[in-house]
Write an enzyme that holds these catalytic residues in place. Structure first.
Site, PDB file in Angstrom:
ATOM      1  N   TYR A 144      44.251  41.242  19.655  1.00  0.00           N
ATOM      2  CA  TYR A 144      43.414  41.390  18.468  1.00  0.00           C
ATOM      3  C   TYR A 144      42.089  42.010  18.907  1.00  0.00           C
ATOM      4  O   TYR A 144      41.392  41.466  19.777  1.00  0.00           O
ATOM      5  CB  TYR A 144      43.152  40.051  17.774  1.00  0.00           C
ATOM      6  CG  TYR A 144      42.176  40.201  16.628  1.00  0.00           C
ATOM      7  CD1 TYR A 144      42.604  40.699  15.398  1.00  0.00           C
ATOM      8  CD2 TYR A 144      40.835  39.887  16.785  1.00  0.00           C
ATOM      9  CE1 TYR A 144      41.710  40.873  14.352  1.00  0.00           C
ATOM     10  CE2 TYR A 144      39.934  40.067  15.737  1.00  0.00           C
ATOM     11  CZ  TYR A 144      40.373  40.562  14.532  1.00  0.00           C
ATOM     12  OH  TYR A 144      39.493  40.748  13.501  1.00  0.00           O
ATOM     13  N   ASP A 236      37.632  44.392  26.514  1.00  0.00           N
ATOM     14  CA  ASP A 236      37.116  43.775  25.290  1.00  0.00           C
ATOM     15  C   ASP A 236      36.556  42.392  25.620  1.00  0.00           C
ATOM     16  O   ASP A 236      37.286  41.402  25.655  1.00  0.00           O
ATOM     17  CB  ASP A 236      38.244  43.690  24.254  1.00  0.00           C
ATOM     18  CG  ASP A 236      37.807  43.062  22.946  1.00  0.00           C
ATOM     19  OD1 ASP A 236      36.694  42.501  22.892  1.00  0.00           O
ATOM     20  OD2 ASP A 236      38.584  43.110  21.974  1.00  0.00           O
TER      21      ASP A 236
END
Length: 423
Positions: A144, A236
């Site tokens: 995600y 990320d």
């Protein structure tokens, strides 16, 4: 305006990740202080999830508020194209000093999704500026990275992306690395290597997937393999950055360097929206040219907001204080002890922990799912006990602010055990 806050809200607002039909349990919050939130009826809740993982030092922190207030009376906003200001310069300087030594430049955006968008554009255009067409992306299954279209494209496909599936660009999805599957992953990468612009990944913890975790040693090996194939690396750190993993950044566990890194969530201590993307000189130099068409054409109205940068500077000062670093380790230790107890409970399918992040998978006899009916039992149960937890289906997780007390942690642990025994 007439009516209660809840009634007025229902008339005008559309809430995220919420099926609004039947959403009668939306709670008006009127005040925050430290680890606590207070509703319009005077009820107090321990914010055990840091309000979607953003609140590092507690709500309404007086030091951050004071610094932002001073900045508000000095410079509230200026266009960041053709202008600059002290808060943005100093924040970039301070952050880069904490990151791996190859990170040299900072590009500001508004949130985590846009930080990812910039990272993807950097990597794709890096190849384009050199006359190469490498446009495929490598990413983990169940990942995600956000809800804008680029970030959604590199996130795991499922219910959330189904309406847009024909509009998402091509991504090669692979399993997270383990000692057992690493050679299989190499084979997949070899198959697409010449077409892959970059590999984007959540290091150590896949948050929205249910706090799924993988080992830094295995990830480092995978990163090095991609680097040797000319595949750029986007790390990320949006969720795991700023102490969540027990160290300042997940990068601190890795022996390999990324080319690009993304940050948001805890960046301002949960005070204001802000995202940023850092990169190496190798990336930056591919855009630095006499040819104006090689520039990175991306920007936001509030790029490098002086107010948000000031909040981030204040939050970073608090983060680096000895007291905060000790609090992080205190939470890590408390979680470890509780995790050991959870592993003995017959109702627990699995327990996962990385730093201040703790997750337990509730045994339901069915496949783990975000849409498990257990959420509808667990969420109100914990609210009734004065604890804000937002289970991912049948997965309960804790991501507390660093100011949380041992007493509050003990109460949360005790309440989880009671729920395991009674629900």
């Amino acid at each position: 305006m007439s009516g209660t806050l809840r009634e007025r809200d229902r008339k005008v607002n559309w809430h995220p990740y919420t099926q609004m039909k039947g959403a009668e349990d939306i709670i008006p919050i009127v005040r925050g202080n430290g680890a606590y939130l207070y509703d319009d009826k005077g009820n107090r809740y321990i914010d055990a999830v840091s309000s979607w993982w953003v609140t590092l030092h507690g709500h309404a922190h007086p030091y951050i508020a004071e610094r932002v207030s001073e900045q508000l009376l000095t410079l509230e906003q200026v266009i960041f194209a053709g202008f600059t200001h002290e808060p943005a310069i100093r924040l970039s300087e301070n952050l880069l000093r904490l990151l791996p030594s190859n990170q040299k430049k900072v590009f500001y955006t508004d949130n985590g999704s846009t930080a990812i968008e910039v990272a993807l554009k950097m990597c794709i255009q890096y190849h384009y500026n050199q006359g190469l067409k490498r446009t495929k992306i490598l990413a983990f299954k169940n990942s995600y990275h956000g809800d804008t279209f680029g970030a959604m494209s590199v996130s795991g496909r499922g219910v959330w992306t189904a309406p847009f599936v024909d509009m998402l660009f091509e991504v090669i999805f692979i399993d997270v690395p383990t000692e057992a599957n690493i050679n299989t992953l190499f084979i997949t990468i070899d198959q697409y290597a010449d077409e892959l612009a970059c590999f984007v990944y959540e290091p150590l913890v896949q948050g929205a997937a249910g706090m799924l975790m993988h080992k830094p040693e295995d990830l480092s090996i995978l990163m090095e393999y991609c680097r040797n194939k000319g595949i750029l690396l986007i790390q990320d750190e949006i969720f795991v950055g700023f102490g969540r993993t027990g160290r300042l950044f997940a990068a601190d566990y890795l022996s390999a360097y990324s080319d690009v890194m993304c940050f948001s969530k805890g960046l301002t201590g949960g005070t204001m929206p802000l995202g940023l993307t850092t990169c190496s000189d190798v990336i930056y130099e591919a855009f630095y040219s006499d040819d104006k068409k090689k520039a990175l054409f991306h920007g936001h109205s509030f790029t490098a907001s002086p107010l948000a940068c000031t909040a981030a500077l204040a939050s970073m000062e608090l983060l680096l204080q000895e007291r905060t670093l000790e609090n992080i380790q205190r939470i890590v230790l408390q979680h470890e002890r509780f995790a050991a107890k959870l592993r003995l409970h017959h109702q627990v399918e699995d327990v996962r922990q990385q730093g201040t992040i703790l997750a337990l998978e509730w045994r339901t006899g069915e496949e783990t799912s975000y849409f498990s009916d257990m959420h509808d039992k667990l969420y109100p149960y914990f609210l009734s006990k004065g604890i804000l937890l937002r289970p991912l289906g049948n997965i309960i997780y804790l991501v507390p602010p660093y100011c949380i007390t041992d007493d509050d942690l003990a109460y949360i642990y005790e309440t989880i055990l009671e729920a395991l025994d009674s629900l």
